[in-house]
Motif scaffolding. Structure first.
Motif, PDB file in Angstrom:
ATOM      1  N   GLY A  80       4.993   3.401   5.335  1.00 56.78           N
ATOM      2  CA  GLY A  80       6.730   4.242   5.538  1.00 56.78           C
ATOM      3  C   GLY A  80       7.691   4.315   4.507  1.00 56.78           C
ATOM      4  N   LEU A  81       7.960   2.789   4.881  1.00 58.11           N
ATOM      5  CA  LEU A  81       9.093   2.370   4.310  1.00 58.11           C
ATOM      6  C   LEU A  81       8.949   2.475   2.770  1.00 58.11           C
ATOM      7  N   GLY A  82       7.782   1.517   3.161  1.00 58.78           N
ATOM      8  CA  GLY A  82       7.643   1.240   1.417  1.00 58.78           C
ATOM      9  C   GLY A  82       6.726   2.404   0.420  1.00 58.78           C
ATOM     10  N   PHE A  83       6.484   3.701   0.838  1.00 57.95           N
ATOM     11  CA  PHE A  83       6.619   4.524   0.778  1.00 57.95           C
ATOM     12  C   PHE A  83       7.369   5.494  -0.104  1.00 57.95           C
ATOM     13  N   TYR A  84       8.580   5.068   1.447  1.00 60.52           N
ATOM     14  CA  TYR A  84      10.032   6.097   0.546  1.00 60.52           C
ATOM     15  C   TYR A  84       9.919   4.838  -0.062  1.00 60.52           C
ATOM     16  N   ASP A  85      10.828   3.731  -0.337  1.00 64.84           N
ATOM     17  CA  ASP A  85      11.330   3.013  -1.687  1.00 64.84           C
ATOM     18  C   ASP A  85      10.206   3.146  -3.018  1.00 64.84           C
ATOM     19  N   SER A  94       7.897  -4.230  -2.202  1.00 72.28           N
ATOM     20  CA  SER A  94       8.098  -2.516  -3.227  1.00 72.28           C
ATOM     21  C   SER A  94       8.052  -2.326  -4.147  1.00 72.28           C
ATOM     22  N   ASN A  95       9.311  -3.199  -4.455  1.00 71.13           N
ATOM     23  CA  ASN A  95       9.975  -2.929  -6.420  1.00 71.13           C
ATOM     24  C   ASN A  95       8.860  -3.348  -7.276  1.00 71.13           C
ATOM     25  N   PHE A  96       8.012  -3.905  -6.199  1.00 75.60           N
ATOM     26  CA  PHE A  96       7.494  -5.206  -7.950  1.00 75.60           C
ATOM     27  C   PHE A  96       6.425  -3.705  -7.969  1.00 75.60           C
ATOM     28  N   VAL A  97       6.026  -2.947  -6.392  1.00 76.73           N
ATOM     29  CA  VAL A  97       4.933  -2.351  -7.032  1.00 76.73           C
ATOM     30  C   VAL A  97       5.808  -1.198  -8.259  1.00 76.73           C
ATOM     31  N   SER A  98       6.930  -0.318  -7.520  1.00 80.23           N
ATOM     32  CA  SER A  98       7.793   0.125  -8.635  1.00 80.23           C
ATOM     33  C   SER A  98       8.081   0.634 -10.304  1.00 80.23           C
ATOM     34  N   LEU A  99       8.194  -1.946 -10.258  1.00 78.00           N
ATOM     35  CA  LEU A  99       8.397  -2.079 -11.658  1.00 78.00           C
ATOM     36  C   LEU A  99       7.413  -2.531 -12.068  1.00 78.00           C
ATOM     37  N   CYS A 100       6.514  -2.562 -12.004  1.00 76.26           N
ATOM     38  CA  CYS A 100       5.351  -2.228 -12.830  1.00 76.26           C
ATOM     39  C   CYS A 100       4.683  -0.803 -13.393  1.00 76.26           C
ATOM     40  N   VAL A 124       2.606   6.840  -6.813  1.00 73.11           N
ATOM     41  CA  VAL A 124       1.996   7.344  -7.224  1.00 73.11           C
ATOM     42  C   VAL A 124       2.477   9.680  -7.584  1.00 73.11           C
ATOM     43  N   LEU A 125       2.482   9.306  -5.686  1.00 75.74           N
ATOM     44  CA  LEU A 125       3.223  10.973  -5.343  1.00 75.74           C
ATOM     45  C   LEU A 125       3.898  11.240  -5.973  1.00 75.74           C
ATOM     46  N   ILE A 126       5.588  10.201  -6.566  1.00 69.39           N
ATOM     47  CA  ILE A 126       6.763  10.718  -7.287  1.00 69.39           C
ATOM     48  C   ILE A 126       6.251  11.709  -8.505  1.00 69.39           C
ATOM     49  N   LEU A 127       4.925  11.594  -9.050  1.00 69.74           N
ATOM     50  CA  LEU A 127       4.622  12.015 -10.158  1.00 69.74           C
ATOM     51  C   LEU A 127       3.798  12.912  -9.950  1.00 69.74           C
ATOM     52  N   TYR A 128       3.730  13.460  -9.184  1.00 64.70           N
ATOM     53  CA  TYR A 128       3.491  15.364  -8.643  1.00 64.70           C
ATOM     54  C   TYR A 128       4.515  15.944  -7.404  1.00 64.70           C
ATOM     55  N   LEU A 129       4.986  15.487  -6.744  1.00 69.28           N
ATOM     56  CA  LEU A 129       5.760  15.918  -5.621  1.00 69.28           C
ATOM     57  C   LEU A 129       7.091  15.193  -5.391  1.00 69.28           C
ATOM     58  N   ASP A 130       8.606  16.654  -5.192  1.00 66.08           N
ATOM     59  CA  ASP A 130       9.107  16.908  -5.276  1.00 66.08           C
ATOM     60  C   ASP A 130      10.099  16.292  -4.374  1.00 66.08           C
ATOM     61  N   ALA A 131      11.412  15.272  -4.420  1.00 68.79           N
ATOM     62  CA  ALA A 131      11.832  14.117  -3.414  1.00 68.79           C
ATOM     63  C   ALA A 131      12.960  15.052  -3.730  1.00 68.79           C
ATOM     64  N   GLU A 132      13.383  16.208  -2.838  1.00 68.79           N
ATOM     65  CA  GLU A 132      14.600  17.010  -3.057  1.00 68.79           C
ATOM     66  C   GLU A 132      14.356  17.065  -1.735  1.00 68.79           C
ATOM     67  N   ILE A 170       0.781  -1.078  -0.081  1.00 66.95           N
ATOM     68  CA  ILE A 170      -0.064   0.009  -0.029  1.00 66.95           C
ATOM     69  C   ILE A 170       0.853   1.441   0.262  1.00 66.95           C
ATOM     70  N   GLY A 171       1.929   1.171   0.629  1.00 60.94           N
ATOM     71  CA  GLY A 171       2.846   2.573   1.014  1.00 60.94           C
ATOM     72  C   GLY A 171       3.145   2.898  -0.212  1.00 60.94           C
ATOM     73  N   ALA A 172       4.330   1.716  -0.990  1.00 59.29           N
ATOM     74  CA  ALA A 172       4.837   1.359  -1.868  1.00 59.29           C
ATOM     75  C   ALA A 172       4.050   2.080  -3.329  1.00 59.29           C
ATOM     76  N   CYS A 173       2.606   1.617  -3.612  1.00 61.11           N
ATOM     77  CA  CYS A 173       1.458   2.682  -4.151  1.00 61.11           C
ATOM     78  C   CYS A 173       1.323   3.551  -4.455  1.00 61.11           C
ATOM     79  N   ILE A 174       1.337   3.753  -3.108  1.00 58.59           N
ATOM     80  CA  ILE A 174       1.105   5.262  -2.609  1.00 58.59           C
ATOM     81  C   ILE A 174       2.108   6.591  -3.309  1.00 58.59           C
ATOM     82  N   GLY A 175       3.916   5.759  -2.310  1.00 56.59           N
ATOM     83  CA  GLY A 175       5.262   6.373  -3.552  1.00 56.59           C
ATOM     84  C   GLY A 175       4.678   6.547  -4.647  1.00 56.59           C
TER      85      GLY A 175
END
Length: 259
Positions: free
Chosen positions: A144-149, A186-192, A92-100, A85-90
């Motif tokens: 937290g860490l799912g979101f971060y990854d 979390s890798n699987f989510v990013s891979l998708c 998606v949000l990387i498309l809209y937010l700055d990781a700076e 769940i956290g990785a899905c949120i993270g």
């Protein structure tokens, strides 16, 4: 993209050693991403292809640890769910937010982990009493860490291993094993997401993935056989290398902007 034979050789060898190191202490991307960039692959394509090949290695290490009885999926099921769940949120949000902001904060967090692990020499040698309930831990750190990854990524495996040792009281061998299952999620989510984006070099990614499997198998077997001291040293090396890379990337980016 077409490559010379030597380019394939470079990334395949890098994938083997990346899988080897990642299975022991995480941080395999510190080897594989620079190798992909070195053969002329654009950064966004390199990151996407790295997720594909890295998923092979993480999956292979996870299966080997499971077969050796070092992962109990029933115990970490909540963690896997909330990491997903956290990785899905993270992602998606990387498309809209700055990781700076993460580029600034994360190196300091890793430095704290490095210093604590370096001076607390008996940490992770054996199981200890948990400092919080496992369900609460997996809900909070899964999110937290799912979101971060999904959002940023570097050092996620190190954070998982440290948290499992420090808060759930696992010895470092068990922590490393469980980290592989959570990292794979979390890798699987990013891979998708990268697959949908069409940024992956499939031939390169699959060839590297096969080398990752071999490296991960060797590395995960070493975790089972070696003493905790060896794993701890590898962990410190990977965390230290991640700190150096993140600091270098941050200042390199800003000096480039200035000049």
């Amino acid at each position: 993209m077409e490559f010379e034979i030597y380019a394939y050789a470079i990334v395949i060898v890098a994938a083997f050693f990346g899988g080897f190191v990642d299975a022991i202490a995480g941080g395999g991307g510190l080897i594989t991403v620079p190798a992909l960039l070195a053969v002329g692959i654009p950064p966004h394509v390199a990151l996407a292809t790295n997720k594909l090949q890295g998923s092979f290695g993480t999956f292979a290490a996870m299966i080997n640890f499971y077969k050796k009885g070092m992962i109990d999926f029933k115990k970490i099921g909540v963690g896997i769910l909330f990491t997903f769940i956290g990785a899905c949120i993270g992602t998606v949000l990387i498309l809209y937010l700055d990781a700076e902001i993460l580029r600034i904060i994360i190196p300091f967090c890793l430095i704290a982990i490095f210093v604590y692990t370096l001076f607390a020499k008996k940490i992770g040698e054996e199981d200890r009493a948990a400092r919080m309930s496992s369900k609460l831990f997996y809900v909070l750190f899964g999110l937290g860490l799912g979101f971060y990854d999904g959002f940023f990524g570097p050092g996620a495996g190190s954070f998982w291993t440290f948290a499992l040792v420090a808060l759930l009281g696992l010895n470092m061998k068990k922590a490393v094993a469980n980290t592989k299952a959570l990292n794979f999620t979390s890798n699987f989510v990013s891979l998708c997401v990268f697959i949908v984006g069409g940024q992956i070099l499939w031939v390169v990614g699959i060839l590297m993935g096969l080398a990752q499997i071999a490296g991960a198998w060797v590395g995960s077997n070493l975790v089972v056989k070696k003493e905790v001291k060896f794993i701890r040293i590898m962990f410190l090396c990977v965390v230290g290398a991640t700190i150096v890379k993140l600091v270098y990337d941050y200042f390199g980016l800003h000096f480039k902007d200035i000049f």
